[in-house]
Design a protein around this motif. Structure first.
Motif, PDB file in Angstrom:
ATOM      1  N   PHE A 231       2.776  -1.886  10.760  1.00 38.31           N
ATOM      2  CA  PHE A 231       3.965  -1.638   9.576  1.00 38.31           C
ATOM      3  C   PHE A 231       4.914  -2.177   8.445  1.00 38.31           C
ATOM      4  O   PHE A 231       4.767  -2.523   7.647  1.00 38.31           O
ATOM      5  N   SER A 232       4.872  -2.999   9.385  1.00 43.46           N
ATOM      6  CA  SER A 232       6.149  -4.018   8.960  1.00 43.46           C
ATOM      7  C   SER A 232       5.435  -4.699   7.973  1.00 43.46           C
ATOM      8  O   SER A 232       5.765  -5.176   6.483  1.00 43.46           O
ATOM      9  N   GLU A 233       3.629  -5.727   8.325  1.00 47.49           N
ATOM     10  CA  GLU A 233       3.149  -6.078   7.593  1.00 47.49           C
ATOM     11  C   GLU A 233       3.001  -5.172   6.066  1.00 47.49           C
ATOM     12  O   GLU A 233       2.821  -5.657   5.201  1.00 47.49           O
ATOM     13  N   THR A 234       2.583  -4.173   6.100  1.00 49.15           N
ATOM     14  CA  THR A 234       2.259  -3.438   5.418  1.00 49.15           C
ATOM     15  C   THR A 234       3.010  -2.767   4.196  1.00 49.15           C
ATOM     16  O   THR A 234       2.823  -2.833   2.884  1.00 49.15           O
ATOM     17  N   LEU A 235       4.450  -2.586   4.541  1.00 47.30           N
ATOM     18  CA  LEU A 235       6.074  -1.872   3.275  1.00 47.30           C
ATOM     19  C   LEU A 235       5.929  -3.321   3.174  1.00 47.30           C
ATOM     20  O   LEU A 235       6.277  -3.694   2.411  1.00 47.30           O
ATOM     21  N   PHE A 236       5.723  -5.144   4.074  1.00 43.30           N
ATOM     22  CA  PHE A 236       6.159  -6.340   3.372  1.00 43.30           C
ATOM     23  C   PHE A 236       4.928  -6.151   2.234  1.00 43.30           C
ATOM     24  O   PHE A 236       5.828  -6.596   0.904  1.00 43.30           O
ATOM     25  N   LYS A 237       3.753  -6.197   1.957  1.00 41.43           N
ATOM     26  CA  LYS A 237       2.903  -6.320   1.530  1.00 41.43           C
ATOM     27  C   LYS A 237       3.347  -4.785   0.198  1.00 41.43           C
ATOM     28  O   LYS A 237       2.884  -5.239  -0.913  1.00 41.43           O
ATOM     29  N   ALA A 238       3.636  -3.660   0.135  1.00 50.94           N
ATOM     30  CA  ALA A 238       4.078  -3.016  -0.865  1.00 50.94           C
ATOM     31  C   ALA A 238       5.068  -2.966  -1.775  1.00 50.94           C
ATOM     32  O   ALA A 238       5.457  -2.593  -2.993  1.00 50.94           O
ATOM     33  N   ILE A 239       5.838  -3.912  -0.839  1.00 53.40           N
ATOM     34  CA  ILE A 239       7.562  -4.094  -1.312  1.00 53.40           C
ATOM     35  C   ILE A 239       7.207  -5.462  -2.427  1.00 53.40           C
ATOM     36  O   ILE A 239       7.352  -5.386  -3.836  1.00 53.40           O
ATOM     37  N   TYR A 240       6.809  -6.340  -1.747  1.00 52.51           N
ATOM     38  CA  TYR A 240       6.328  -7.459  -2.719  1.00 52.51           C
ATOM     39  C   TYR A 240       5.388  -7.887  -3.457  1.00 52.51           C
ATOM     40  O   TYR A 240       5.401  -9.072  -3.898  1.00 52.51           O
ATOM     41  N   GLY A 241       4.422  -6.860  -2.470  1.00 50.09           N
ATOM     42  CA  GLY A 241       3.571  -7.447  -3.589  1.00 50.09           C
ATOM     43  C   GLY A 241       3.239  -6.408  -4.745  1.00 50.09           C
ATOM     44  O   GLY A 241       1.979  -6.549  -5.576  1.00 50.09           O
ATOM     45  N   SER A 242       4.214  -6.032  -5.285  1.00 51.01           N
ATOM     46  CA  SER A 242       4.389  -4.798  -6.091  1.00 51.01           C
ATOM     47  C   SER A 242       4.369  -5.655  -7.081  1.00 51.01           C
ATOM     48  O   SER A 242       5.295  -6.501  -7.955  1.00 51.01           O
ATOM     49  N   PRO A 243       3.673  -6.048  -8.346  1.00 46.30           N
ATOM     50  CA  PRO A 243       3.448  -6.332  -9.552  1.00 46.30           C
ATOM     51  C   PRO A 243       4.637  -6.115 -10.368  1.00 46.30           C
ATOM     52  O   PRO A 243       4.901  -7.209 -10.860  1.00 46.30           O
ATOM     53  N   VAL A 244       5.674  -5.127 -10.001  1.00 41.29           N
ATOM     54  CA  VAL A 244       6.995  -4.414 -10.687  1.00 41.29           C
ATOM     55  C   VAL A 244       7.921  -5.215 -10.036  1.00 41.29           C
ATOM     56  O   VAL A 244       8.665  -5.806 -11.179  1.00 41.29           O
TER      57      VAL A 244
END
Length: 820
Positions: free
Chosen positions: A632-645
C-alpha cells in the motif's frame, strides 16, 4: 571509545524471510561469550579496563549475583512431578501431556520475564558507563575528539592485540569506523570473528573510531569529518615506515561519511571498505525495498526538524531504531521474544549479549540529522556531486584515488545492492570513464545475509572480511576499473592452494556497468517520482520553519524535552523491566525457585507441537500484514509523486527522460585526460627489465579478465627470494602497474612492439625474467586460450630476442585489450 551502526530487523521477500532478522542475530554473529564481554571504558584520557557482565552474573538490587539459565542444565534438578516426564504416561494419558506442558509453560514464563528484568539491568549498567560500547578488546585512547578545535563526541583508540595475536609493524593499519545511527559503538569488534578480529589475525595494527552517546553542542557532520581527518593523520604519523596508507572500513552510515571525506582528502586513505553503506538513496526494486518510500509519505524532512525541536536541539536515536524495528513487525513483536521464550534455558546469554548493543541508543544534534535527511536520504545529492561543504566545495566521489571495496547483500532490506552500487551508474557512463578517473572499484554481493550480518556475522567475517584483510595489498595495486570479488572454496583440484590465505581463493573479475544494471534499479519514471518527493520535502520544510518552528521551540523547554526523551517507548521497556521497578525485582527469587525445580516438557509433547504451529501462524499473519502495508505504501507513493500534476506543480517535467541525479561532466577533466594520454604515449618505449616484465604479465593475463590472489602471492615470494633485484615500494609498484596497464589500453600493438628495446642484452637475465613471468601466470592454474598464444609471443621476445608479432585478436575479431 567505539562506534557502531544500528541495523534494523532484516527482512527479505518471501524466498528468504528468515535470514533478514536484525534483532535476531544468528548464533555465529553473536559474541562467543556474551556473558563476559571485556571492553575498555574511556574517560577523558584515562583508559580503564572494565568487565561488563551481561548475563553470567548480573547484580540485582540487593547486590547479590543472580544465576542465569545458562548456568543450570535444564532438568538437572529432581522433578517434583516425575510422572509428568514419563514418556509412557504422556503417550497414554493426554492429561499427563497437558500437565507436563503447563508446568513447563509456567516455568518458562517466569524465566522469560526474569531475562527481561536482567535485560533492563544490563541496559542501565551499560548506559551508566562513561563511554558505553560493546568492543571485545582492550583499547588505548589516542585522540579525544572533545579536545579538538571544533570539539566532537568522537574518539580514536588503538586496539590492543589479545594474547596470542602477533602484529606485523610493516603491514598497513586498519581503521574501523562504526556508524552513529541510533545504536552505540563497538559492533565492528564485539567478538573474535569480526572486522577487527580478522584484521588482527592477519597481522595488521588496528584502530577504532567510536563516539559517546551525546554530541557536543553545535557539532555538525562537517565537524565530525574534520575530526576523522585528524584521526587518520594521527594513524599515518604513528606508522611512518608502513608501505601504504591505512585501510579504512566504514560500516553502514559510516561508509558514506568515509567516502565524503576521501573525496575531499584523498591523500589520507588507502583502500576503503564500505560495508552495507547506502550511497544512492532513491534506488531499489519495486516490491522489495519499502523503506525508501518513507520520506515521501511523511511529507519529507520537516518531521526530522520537528523531532529535533521537540528534543530541544537533540535528535533521539531511539526513533531511528524504532524505524528499523517497524520494517519487520513479525520479528519485533513475536519472533525475537518467542525465540527467547521457547529456548529460555539456553538462549538467554545470546539474547542479552545482543540486546546490550541493540538497546544502547545514542543521539545526534538536530542539525546533524537534518543534513543527513535533506542531503542524503531524501535529497539523494551525494552521487550527483551536489553536496557542498561550508566553504562551497562540491563533494565529488570521482576525486577518490584509493580503491573502493563495496560489500553488500541481496538479503539486506536496509541497504540493498542497488543503493550500495547505484552511485557508480550515477557517476560514470562506462568502465573506461572509471579508468579515466584512475578509480578502482571492487564489489561483492552476498546472496542472503541481512543488513547487520554484513559486518557482524562470524561467517561473513571469516570469509569476506578475512579475504579482504589478507588481500588488501592486491586490491590496492589493481589496475583502474570495475571488478567483482569472487570467493572460491579450496578443493582437492585447486591449483597451488598454498598460495592462498584461509579456506577460500579470492579472484577479482573484470565487470562492466551492465553487470551493475543487471542487479535492478530505478527507471527514469521512478526517479522523477523521488525527485518530486524531494521538492515537496523542501517546500514542507520551508513552511514548517516559517510558520510552526518558532512556536514549537518556544513551547518546548529543556525539562519537557528530557521528559519526552525518557518516556520514549523503546527506552521505557528497558527501564520498566529492571530492578529499578520494585515489582520486577521480585522476579529474581521466583526465577531461582524455578531453576531449582525446572521440568522441561518432552520434545514429543503434542502441546509443544501445537505451540510451534500457533507461532508460525502468528508470524505468517504479521508478515501478511507487513506485506500489505508495504504494498500500500509503494502504491500510494507512486500515485502521489508519480502524478504528472504533482510533478509539474513542483517544477519537474513529467515527460522528461533526462536523468535527474547524474553527475556533471568537466571539460577541464577531459583536457587533462587527453594530456595524460599524450604523456603516456611518449613513455611507450621507456623503461627497463622491470617495466618489461610487468607489461608482459598484464598483456598475457588480460584475456583472463581477472586477477587471482595466488598470482600476487607468487610475485611476493619471488620478490623475497630474489635478493639481487632492486627494492620497490608497494606504491611505486602500484604506479608502475597502472602506467603499463594504460599503455596497453592506449596502444597495445605499440606497447608490445617496444618490448625488445626495453630488454637487456644479457640472455640469462631475459631467460630468468621469462621464467618469472611463467611462474606468476601459472600460479592461478593452466594457461590456455588466448593467454597461451600471448605467452608464446612474449616468450619469443624474451628468449629469442625476435621481433614482436602482430597482436592476436579475440573470438569477436577485435583486440581483446580494447574490449576489457
Amino acid at each position: 571509545m567505539s562506534a557502531n551502526r544500528p541495523k534494523s530487523p532484516e527482512r527479505s521477500r518471501p524466498a528468504d524471510r528468515k535470514s533478514g532478522s536484525v534483532n535476531s542475530v544468528p548464533a555465529e554473529s553473536r559474541p562467543a561469550d556474551p556473558g563476559q564481554v571485556v571492553g575498555t571504558q574511556v574517560v577523558g584520557t584515562q583508559v580503564a579496563r572494565t568487565q561488563v557482565t551481561g548475563t553470567r552474573a548480573v547484580t540485582g538490587s540487593a547486590g547479590r549475583p543472580e544465576t542465569t539459565p545458562s548456568e543450570t542444565a535444564p532438568g538437572q534438578s529432581a522433578s517434583r512431578y516425575p510422572f509428568a516426564h514419563d514418556p509412557m504416561a504422556v503417550a497414554l494419558n493426554p492429561m499427563a501431556a497437558a500437565f507436563e506442558y503447563m508446568v513447563d509453560l509456567s516455568q518458562r514464563t517466569v524465566l522469560f520475564w526474569d531475562v527481561m528484568r536482567q535485560r533492563g539491568n544490563v541496559y542501565r549498567e551499560h548506559m551508566a558507563m562513561a563511554a558505553p560500547h560493546v568492543l571485545d578488546y582492550e583499547a588505548e585512547l589516542i585522540v579525544d575528539g572533545r579536545t579538538l578545535e571544533r570539539p566532537v563526541n568522537y574518539g580514536l583508540v588503538r586496539i590492543i592485540p589479545p594474547e596470542g595475536v602477533t602484529i606485523d609493524s610493516k603491514l598497513r593499519p586498519f581503521v574501523v569506523v562504526d556508524p552513529r545511527a541510533g545504536h552505540g559503538p563497538g559492533i565492528g569488534g564485539f567478538k573474535a570473528d569480526s572486522e577487527i578480529g580478522v584484521a588482527l589475525r592477519a597481522g595488521h595494527p588496528c584502530y577504532f573510531v567510536g563516539f559517546l552517546p551525546d554530541p557536543m553542542p553545535g557539532q555538525t557532520i562537517e565537524d565530525v569529518a574534520r575530526a576523522e581527518a585528524v584521526f587518520l593523520k594521527t594513524v599515518i604519523e604513528r606508522h611512518p615506515d608502513v608501505d601504504g596508507k591505512p585501510c579504512v572500513i566504514g560500516n553502514c552510515q559510516a561508509g558514506w561519511a568515509m567516502m565524503m571525506l576521501a573525496a575531499v582528502a584523498p591523500d589520507l586513505f588507502g583502500p576503503i571498505i564500505v560495508a552495507g553503506s547506502p550511497l544512492s538513496y532513491w534506488t531499489g526494486q519495486s516490491g522489495l525495498n519499502p523503506m525508501r518510500y518513507s520520506g515521501g509519505l511523511l511529507g519529507g524532512s520537516w518531521l526530522a526538524a520537528l523531532t529535533g525541536d521537540l528534543g530541544h536541539g537533540r535528535f533521539d536515536g531511539a526513533w531511528l531504531v524504532q524505524n528499523f524495528e517497524n520494517l519487520n513487525p513479525a520479528n519485533t513483536l513475536w519472533s525475537k521474544p518467542y525465540n527467547l521464550f521457547a529456548k529460555v534455558d539456553t538462549e538467554a546469554p545470546h539474547y542479552l549479549g545482543f540486546e546490550r548493543w541493540w538497546g544502547g541508543h545514542v543521539n545526534l544534534n538536530a542539525e546533524e540529522m537534518q543534513f543527513i535527511v535533506d542531503e542524503l536520504f531524501v535529497g539523494n545529492k551525494l552521487a550527483a556531486g551536489e553536496v557542498k561543504s561550508s566553504n562551497g566545495t562540491a563533494i565529488d566521489l570521482r576525486n577518490i584515488r584509493s580503491p573502493i571495496i563495496v560489500f553488500c547483500s541481496k538479503g539486506d532490506n536496509i541497504t540493498p545492492p542497488q543503493q550500495a552500487l547505484g552511485w557508480i551508474l550515477d557517476l560514470y557512463d562506462d568502465v573506461n570513464e572509471i579508468r579515466c578517473y584512475g578509480q578502482t572499484i571492487v564489489y561483492s554481493v552476498h546472496e542472503k545475509v541481512g543488513h547487520l550480518g554484513i559486518f557482524v556475522s562470524g561467517g561473513v567475517a571469516r570469509k569476506e572480511h578475512g579475504e579482504f584483510a589478507s588481500n588488501i595489498d592486491l586490491i590496492d595495486v589493481l589496475p583502474p576499473g570495475l571488478y567483482e570479488a569472487v570467493f572460491e572454496t579450496k578443493s582437492a583440484d585447486t591449483a597451488n592452494p598454498d598460495l592462498a590465505h584461509g579456506d577460500w581463493i579470492m579472484r577479482c573479475e573484470a565487470r562492466t556497468l551492465d553487470d551493475i544494471r543487471a542487479l535492478g534499479g530505478n527507471d527514469v519514471a521512478e526517479d522523477r517520482s523521488f525527485a518530486a518527493a524531494a521538492r515537496v520535502s523542501e517546500i514542507n520544510l520551508a513552511l514548517y520553519r516559517t510558520f510552526a518552528q518558532p512556536f514549537v521551540r518556544a513551547a518546548v523547554t529543556a525539562q519537557a524535552a528530557d521528559l519526552m526523551y525518557r518516556l520514549h517507548p523503546l527506552r521505557v521497556q528497558y527501564e520498566a523491566m529492571s530492578d529499578a521497578n520494585p515489582l520486577a525485582a521480585m522476579l529474581a527469587p521466583a526465577a531461582d525457585l524455578v531453576r531449582e525445580n525446572r521440568v522441561e516438557a518432552g520434545k514429543d509433547n503434542p502441546f509443544l507441537t501445537l505451540q510451534e504451529t500457533m507461532s508460525r501462524q502468528i508470524i505468517a499473519g504479521l508478515n501478511a500484514w507487513r506485506d500489505a502495508r508495504d504494498s500500500f505504501s509503494e502504491t500510494l507513493f507512486k500515485a502521489i509523486y508519480g502524478s504528472p500534476v504533482v510533478q509539474a506543480m513542483v517544477g519537474i517535467d513529467p515527460s522528461s527522460e533526462r536523468p535527474l541525479r547524474k553527475a556533471g561532466k568537466s571539460a577541464l577533466h577531459r583536457e587533462l585526460v587527453e594530456r595524460r594520454i599524450a604523456e603516456l604515449k611518449s613513455h611507450i618505449g621507456k623503461g627497463g627489465l622491470r617495466e618489461a616484465v610487468v607489461r608482459a604479465l598484464l598483456y598475457v593475463g588480460m584475456p583472463r579478465a581477472s586477477v587471482d590472489e595466488r598470482g600476487f602471492e607468487m610475485v611476493r615470494r619471488i620478490r623475497r627470494s630474489q635478493e639481487d633485484m632492486p627494492p620497490i615500494s608497494l606504491q611505486d609498484f602500484k604506479a608502475l602497474v597502472r602506467e603499463q596497464f594504460f599503455l596497453l589500453l592506449i596502444d597495445p600493438d605499440g606497447a608490445i612492439a617496444a618490448l625488445p628495446a626495453m630488454l637487456p642484452q644479457d640472455a640469462a637475465a631475459r631467460a630468468k625474467a621469462m621464467a618469472i613471468i611463467r611462474e606468476v601466470l601459472a600460479a592461478a592454474g593452466d594457461i590456455d586460450g588466448e593467454s597461451k598464444a600471448r605467452l608464446q609471443r612474449i616468450a619469443r621476445i624474451f628468449e629469442g630476442g625476435g621481433p614482436a608479432l602482430k597482436e592476436a585478436t579475440s573470438g569477436s575479431g577485435k583486440p581483446f585489450l580494447r574490449s576489457v
